[in-house]
Motif scaffolding. Sequence first.
Motif, PDB file in Angstrom:
ATOM      1  N   GLN A  67      32.525 -14.121-107.186  1.00 17.71           N
ATOM      2  CA  GLN A  67      32.170 -15.212-106.290  1.00 17.71           C
ATOM      3  C   GLN A  67      30.883 -14.943-105.507  1.00 17.71           C
ATOM      4  O   GLN A  67      30.147 -15.868-105.175  1.00 17.71           O
ATOM      5  CB  GLN A  67      33.335 -15.510-105.334  1.00 17.71           C
ATOM      6  N   ILE A  68      30.615 -13.688-105.184  1.00 17.17           N
ATOM      7  CA  ILE A  68      29.372 -13.412-104.448  1.00 17.17           C
ATOM      8  C   ILE A  68      28.167 -13.621-105.354  1.00 17.17           C
ATOM      9  O   ILE A  68      27.070 -13.913-104.877  1.00 17.17           O
ATOM     10  CB  ILE A  68      29.384 -12.008-103.830  1.00 17.17           C
ATOM     11  N   GLU A  69      28.354 -13.486-106.658  1.00 16.98           N
ATOM     12  CA  GLU A  69      27.255 -13.774-107.574  1.00 16.98           C
ATOM     13  C   GLU A  69      26.870 -15.259-107.485  1.00 16.98           C
ATOM     14  O   GLU A  69      25.695 -15.616-107.582  1.00 16.98           O
ATOM     15  CB  GLU A  69      27.656 -13.411-109.009  1.00 16.98           C
ATOM     16  N   LEU A  70      27.866 -16.123-107.285  1.00 16.22           N
ATOM     17  CA  LEU A  70      27.557 -17.542-107.099  1.00 16.22           C
ATOM     18  C   LEU A  70      26.801 -17.765-105.794  1.00 16.22           C
ATOM     19  O   LEU A  70      25.884 -18.585-105.728  1.00 16.22           O
ATOM     20  CB  LEU A  70      28.850 -18.355-107.091  1.00 16.22           C
ATOM     21  N   ALA A  71      27.198 -17.026-104.749  1.00 17.32           N
ATOM     22  CA  ALA A  71      26.500 -17.157-103.467  1.00 17.32           C
ATOM     23  C   ALA A  71      25.042 -16.728-103.614  1.00 17.32           C
ATOM     24  O   ALA A  71      24.131 -17.390-103.094  1.00 17.32           O
ATOM     25  CB  ALA A  71      27.197 -16.322-102.398  1.00 17.32           C
ATOM     26  N   PHE A  72      24.798 -15.627-104.331  1.00 22.06           N
ATOM     27  CA  PHE A  72      23.426 -15.177-104.556  1.00 22.06           C
ATOM     28  C   PHE A  72      22.642 -16.208-105.374  1.00 22.06           C
ATOM     29  O   PHE A  72      21.460 -16.439-105.134  1.00 22.06           O
ATOM     30  CB  PHE A  72      23.416 -13.835-105.286  1.00 22.06           C
ATOM     31  N   LYS A  73      23.309 -16.814-106.342  1.00 21.27           N
ATOM     32  CA  LYS A  73      22.627 -17.818-107.156  1.00 21.27           C
ATOM     33  C   LYS A  73      22.196 -18.990-106.284  1.00 21.27           C
ATOM     34  O   LYS A  73      21.079 -19.506-106.415  1.00 21.27           O
ATOM     35  CB  LYS A  73      23.543 -18.299-108.278  1.00 21.27           C
ATOM     36  N   ARG A  74      23.077 -19.409-105.376  1.00 25.08           N
ATOM     37  CA  ARG A  74      22.720 -20.513-104.496  1.00 25.08           C
ATOM     38  C   ARG A  74      21.559 -20.128-103.586  1.00 25.08           C
ATOM     39  O   ARG A  74      20.612 -20.881-103.400  1.00 25.08           O
ATOM     40  CB  ARG A  74      23.929 -20.937-103.647  1.00 25.08           C
ATOM     41  N   PHE A  75      21.634 -18.935-102.995  1.00 28.49           N
ATOM     42  CA  PHE A  75      20.588 -18.522-102.068  1.00 28.49           C
ATOM     43  C   PHE A  75      19.251 -18.297-102.775  1.00 28.49           C
ATOM     44  O   PHE A  75      18.204 -18.708-102.282  1.00 28.49           O
ATOM     45  CB  PHE A  75      20.993 -17.237-101.349  1.00 28.49           C
ATOM     46  N   LYS A  76      19.288 -17.640-103.937  1.00 27.32           N
ATOM     47  CA  LYS A  76      18.036 -17.228-104.569  1.00 27.32           C
ATOM     48  C   LYS A  76      17.454 -18.303-105.478  1.00 27.32           C
ATOM     49  O   LYS A  76      16.237 -18.507-105.495  1.00 27.32           O
ATOM     50  CB  LYS A  76      18.250 -15.944-105.370  1.00 27.32           C
ATOM     51  N   SER A  77      18.297 -18.987-106.240  1.00 19.52           N
ATOM     52  CA  SER A  77      17.781 -19.955-107.203  1.00 19.52           C
ATOM     53  C   SER A  77      17.763 -21.366-106.637  1.00 19.52           C
ATOM     54  O   SER A  77      16.707 -21.979-106.502  1.00 19.52           O
ATOM     55  CB  SER A  77      18.623 -19.905-108.479  1.00 19.52           C
ATOM     56  N   LEU A  78      18.927 -21.884-106.289  1.00 19.65           N
ATOM     57  CA  LEU A  78      18.998 -23.263-105.826  1.00 19.65           C
ATOM     58  C   LEU A  78      18.295 -23.453-104.492  1.00 19.65           C
ATOM     59  O   LEU A  78      17.637 -24.462-104.252  1.00 19.65           O
ATOM     60  CB  LEU A  78      20.458 -23.705-105.732  1.00 19.65           C
ATOM     61  N   ALA A  79      18.439 -22.483-103.586  1.00 16.07           N
ATOM     62  CA  ALA A  79      17.779 -22.594-102.278  1.00 16.07           C
ATOM     63  C   ALA A  79      16.359 -22.042-102.301  1.00 16.07           C
ATOM     64  O   ALA A  79      15.667 -22.098-101.294  1.00 16.07           O
ATOM     65  CB  ALA A  79      18.601 -21.865-101.219  1.00 16.07           C
ATOM     66  N   GLY A  80      15.930 -21.483-103.418  1.00 19.72           N
ATOM     67  CA  GLY A  80      14.550 -21.023-103.536  1.00 19.72           C
ATOM     68  C   GLY A  80      14.236 -19.764-102.771  1.00 19.72           C
ATOM     69  O   GLY A  80      13.082 -19.503-102.438  1.00 19.72           O
ATOM     70  N   LEU A  81      15.251 -18.931-102.508  1.00 17.65           N
ATOM     71  CA  LEU A  81      15.012 -17.714-101.744  1.00 17.65           C
ATOM     72  C   LEU A  81      14.148 -16.715-102.509  1.00 17.65           C
ATOM     73  O   LEU A  81      13.542 -15.826-101.928  1.00 17.65           O
ATOM     74  CB  LEU A  81      16.351 -17.064-101.373  1.00 17.65           C
ATOM     75  N   ASP A  82      14.076 -16.908-103.840  1.00 17.37           N
ATOM     76  CA  ASP A  82      13.297 -15.990-104.657  1.00 17.37           C
ATOM     77  C   ASP A  82      11.843 -16.427-104.824  1.00 17.37           C
ATOM     78  O   ASP A  82      11.121 -15.887-105.652  1.00 17.37           O
ATOM     79  CB  ASP A  82      13.952 -15.825-106.035  1.00 17.37           C
ATOM     80  N   SER A  83      11.403 -17.400-104.014  1.00 15.61           N
ATOM     81  CA  SER A  83      10.012 -17.868-104.120  1.00 15.61           C
ATOM     82  C   SER A  83       9.218 -17.511-102.869  1.00 15.61           C
ATOM     83  O   SER A  83       8.410 -18.307-102.391  1.00 15.61           O
ATOM     84  CB  SER A  83       9.987 -19.382-104.356  1.00 15.61           C
ATOM     85  N   LEU A  84       9.462 -16.336-102.324  1.00 12.53           N
ATOM     86  CA  LEU A  84       8.773 -15.872-101.118  1.00 12.53           C
ATOM     87  C   LEU A  84       7.260 -15.912-101.316  1.00 12.53           C
ATOM     88  O   LEU A  84       6.726 -15.256-102.206  1.00 12.53           O
ATOM     89  CB  LEU A  84       9.232 -14.441-100.788  1.00 12.53           C
ATOM     90  N   PRO A  85       6.516 -16.671-100.483  1.00  6.89           N
ATOM     91  CA  PRO A  85       5.073 -16.786-100.678  1.00  6.89           C
ATOM     92  C   PRO A  85       4.255 -15.816 -99.831  1.00  6.89           C
ATOM     93  O   PRO A  85       3.056 -15.658-100.065  1.00  6.89           O
ATOM     94  CB  PRO A  85       4.789 -18.228-100.242  1.00  6.89           C
ATOM     95  N   ALA A  86       4.862 -15.201 -98.834  1.00  8.84           N
ATOM     96  CA  ALA A  86       4.103 -14.428 -97.841  1.00  8.84           C
ATOM     97  C   ALA A  86       4.111 -12.937 -98.158  1.00  8.84           C
ATOM     98  O   ALA A  86       5.148 -12.377 -98.509  1.00  8.84           O
ATOM     99  CB  ALA A  86       4.678 -14.667 -96.438  1.00  8.84           C
ATOM    100  N   LYS A  87       2.961 -12.298 -97.999  1.00  3.54           N
ATOM    101  CA  LYS A  87       2.860 -10.849 -98.149  1.00  3.54           C
ATOM    102  C   LYS A  87       2.919 -10.136 -96.801  1.00  3.54           C
ATOM    103  O   LYS A  87       3.453  -9.048 -96.697  1.00  3.54           O
ATOM    104  CB  LYS A  87       1.556 -10.483 -98.862  1.00  3.54           C
ATOM    105  N   LYS A  88       2.336 -10.726 -95.769  1.00  2.00           N
ATOM    106  CA  LYS A  88       2.341 -10.117 -94.440  1.00  2.00           C
ATOM    107  C   LYS A  88       3.788  -9.926 -93.986  1.00  2.00           C
ATOM    108  O   LYS A  88       4.561 -10.892 -93.945  1.00  2.00           O
ATOM    109  CB  LYS A  88       1.590 -11.020 -93.460  1.00  2.00           C
ATOM    110  N   PRO A  89       4.217  -8.702 -93.647  1.00  3.43           N
ATOM    111  CA  PRO A  89       5.634  -8.451 -93.357  1.00  3.43           C
ATOM    112  C   PRO A  89       6.232  -9.353 -92.289  1.00  3.43           C
ATOM    113  O   PRO A  89       7.329  -9.890 -92.466  1.00  3.43           O
ATOM    114  CB  PRO A  89       5.651  -6.976 -92.922  1.00  3.43           C
ATOM    115  N   GLU A  90       5.511  -9.557 -91.168  1.00  2.00           N
ATOM    116  CA  GLU A  90       6.071 -10.385 -90.096  1.00  2.00           C
ATOM    117  C   GLU A  90       6.249 -11.831 -90.558  1.00  2.00           C
ATOM    118  O   GLU A  90       7.253 -12.476 -90.244  1.00  2.00           O
ATOM    119  CB  GLU A  90       5.175 -10.341 -88.858  1.00  2.00           C
ATOM    120  N   LEU A  91       5.271 -12.343 -91.305  1.00  2.00           N
ATOM    121  CA  LEU A  91       5.369 -13.712 -91.793  1.00  2.00           C
ATOM    122  C   LEU A  91       6.462 -13.827 -92.856  1.00  2.00           C
ATOM    123  O   LEU A  91       7.180 -14.828 -92.907  1.00  2.00           O
ATOM    124  CB  LEU A  91       4.028 -14.175 -92.361  1.00  2.00           C
TER     125      LEU A  91
END
Length: 369
Positions: free
Chosen positions: A310-334
Amino acid sequence: MKIRPEILDHWPEVRARLPAGFDLEATARLRGAFTRVREIKNAATLLRLALAYGGLGMSLRETCAWAEAGGIARLSDPSLLERLCKAAPWLGDIMAALIAEQAKVPAGRFAGYRLRVLDGTSICHPGADRATWRLHVGYDLATAQVDQLELTDIHGAENLQRLTYAPGDIVLADRYYARPRDLRPVIDAGADFIVRTGWNSLRLLQTNGEPFDLFAALAAQQEPEGEVQVRVHEGMTGTPPLVLRLVVRRKDPQQAQAEQERLLKDARKRGKQPDPRSLEAAKYILLLTSLPAATFPPADILALYRFRWQIELAFKRFKSLAGLDSLPAKKPELARAWLYARLIVAIIAEQIAGQVPDSPPSGCGNPTG
């Protein structure tokens, strides 16, 4: 769950989903996120800008244009970047408060226990050839909600102490969490664990402290499922022995062959030969647990561990559906500000949608991790 752009067009509803009693103005000033009124008039406006940038994936320039068009704020993208960098710790506080609010939901129980899963997932910034951030997630299986969450850089190790435990908790974790000094604190908190382990993850002893031959024990097992009591060498003196149950399930031939082929393929990529012990251990699933044998026989331990899917589904929602894996910023604070804002919007969007995982896939499935 999918984050839709319209979510910030309904700001009163989003605002109503924020943690009860969380004072945006006071906490923003305390954290140094909002120190003076200029382009941004109050902390709520700063939060709207952060959610537009991180939560909806706008660029800094797009966020400024959106804010000006909507009469929300008028500022330049360098100014917004500076404000968001300062706001990162405050956004982390809001995210943590949202998670704490969700954790207040009465937890369902399995025979008087609360089932939780702990796992971590990696996030990369643009152009990175390796993980940059790690998200540590605690997931309540009964409420189907994240109940604890921590963001660290890549040096933040996966360990069982990422969660806060209460009596009656059972935490499920994969082999990366089988660390000798992380197990006892879970028991000391009144909780229990089911942790997958590898043949060389821990130094296991017989209950009397003598060496334990794992592979002899595996060869001697007659049934597909079984268990043996073992003692974990913790590298400490002056503490009572940590005696646990090692639950073993022999995989079917197809599962064992598939895992052995994976090990052989990985070894070839590195130009090495796989350890024969790894190939032999690939025939088994090994679980360490502190749960009592009288209440939880081996079949129940194996069945409970399968709920990790079930946590794999949660990760899928956060990373794929919610776009958490599309981090655009390199500056750590941003990057921190973007990730926290993204998580805030993902949590609120999931609450609005009322979406929870469906029942487990048909069939018993296979433990992974």
